[in-house]
Enzyme design. Structure first.
Site, PDB file in Angstrom:
ATOM      1  N   GLY A  11       0.801  -1.201   0.001  1.00  0.00           N
ATOM      2  CA  GLY A  11       0.177  -0.160  -0.182  1.00  0.00           C
ATOM      3  C   GLY A  11       0.811   1.048  -0.034  1.00  0.00           C
ATOM      4  O   GLY A  11       1.910   1.156  -0.511  1.00  0.00           O
ATOM      5  N   CYS A  12       0.572   2.284   0.651  1.00  0.00           N
ATOM      6  CA  CYS A  12       1.057   3.404   0.629  1.00  0.00           C
ATOM      7  C   CYS A  12       2.616   3.241   1.257  1.00  0.00           C
ATOM      8  O   CYS A  12       2.473   2.751   2.469  1.00  0.00           O
ATOM      9  CB  CYS A  12       0.362   4.541   1.314  1.00  0.00           C
ATOM     10  SG  CYS A  12       1.292   5.996   1.566  1.00  0.00           S
ATOM     11  N   PHE A  13       3.589   3.762   0.866  1.00  0.00           N
ATOM     12  CA  PHE A  13       4.919   3.519   1.122  1.00  0.00           C
ATOM     13  C   PHE A  13       5.309   4.355   2.321  1.00  0.00           C
ATOM     14  O   PHE A  13       5.984   3.985   3.309  1.00  0.00           O
ATOM     15  CB  PHE A  13       6.000   3.924   0.407  1.00  0.00           C
ATOM     16  CG  PHE A  13       5.948   4.846  -0.775  1.00  0.00           C
ATOM     17  CD1 PHE A  13       5.308   6.352  -0.228  1.00  0.00           C
ATOM     18  CD2 PHE A  13       6.540   4.966  -2.045  1.00  0.00           C
ATOM     19  CE1 PHE A  13       5.341   7.464  -0.925  1.00  0.00           C
ATOM     20  CE2 PHE A  13       6.616   6.046  -2.830  1.00  0.00           C
ATOM     21  CZ  PHE A  13       6.016   7.430  -2.128  1.00  0.00           C
TER      22      PHE A  13
END
Length: 178
Positions: A11-13
């Site tokens: 997902g979002c880093f």
């Protein structure tokens, strides 16, 4: 010390980087992009969903203190590996779950871990985590590095990243850096 590198997309880093940077044995966790066909992609290009890249974190760790299996065990507890191209509110191929392996041993461990987790029925659905050879790692723009650390009160960080980090800190309290 024996350094090893792993590249993970969950997902979002910002979430993944914030978690691994707090873990004993991790030398660095750097946000970037991997798995696409555009050279030196920008955040805007990756968010445009046409580069093929995923948001990833490249984790450098001391494998005498922390094994690749440890890295994966944490990875599978801090994101949902059963949702294709999605993590919570983040939707698109750039948010896919992925392990980009740097050695044949990493590939074998990743595939065996996924099989074991699927066999246990821990998740209600099958794991869809991509397992692919590591390609070129493109470091994300500077403002993405340490994003949660520097922006913890920003809305997305407060409501999405912070709960994941809190869950990780509670579950792995004994493995946190001092």
């Amino acid at each position: 010390m024996s350094a090893e590198v792993s590249t993970l997309g969950g997902g979002c880093f910002w979430c993944i980087e914030a978690i691994y940077n707090q873990l004993q044995g991790v030398e660095s966790a750097i946000s970037g992009y991997m798995g696409g066909h555009v050279e030196n992609p920008t955040y805007e290009q990756v968010c445009g969903k046409r580069t093929g890249h995923a948001e990833v974190v490249q984790v450098s760790f001391d494998n005498a203190a922390l094994s690749f299996q440890d890295i994966l065990n944490i990875f599978f507890t801090v994101h949902d590996p059963t949702t294709l191209n999605r993590q919570g509110p983040d939707i698109g191929p750039q948010y896919r779950s992925g392990i980009w392996y740097h050695s044949e041993a990493q590939r074998e461990i990743a595939e065996a871990t996924i099989q074991r987790l699927d066999d246990t029925g821990l998740y209600n659905c099958k794991i869809v985590t991509e397992v692919s050879p590591a390609g070129t790692f493109w470091v994300a723009e500077g403002y993405h590095q340490g994003y949660f650390l520097n922006n913890s009160r920003q809305g997305y960080c407060a409501y999405v990243v912070a709960p994941k980090v809190a869950k990780f800190r509670k579950q792995y309290f004994d493995r946190l850096k001092a």
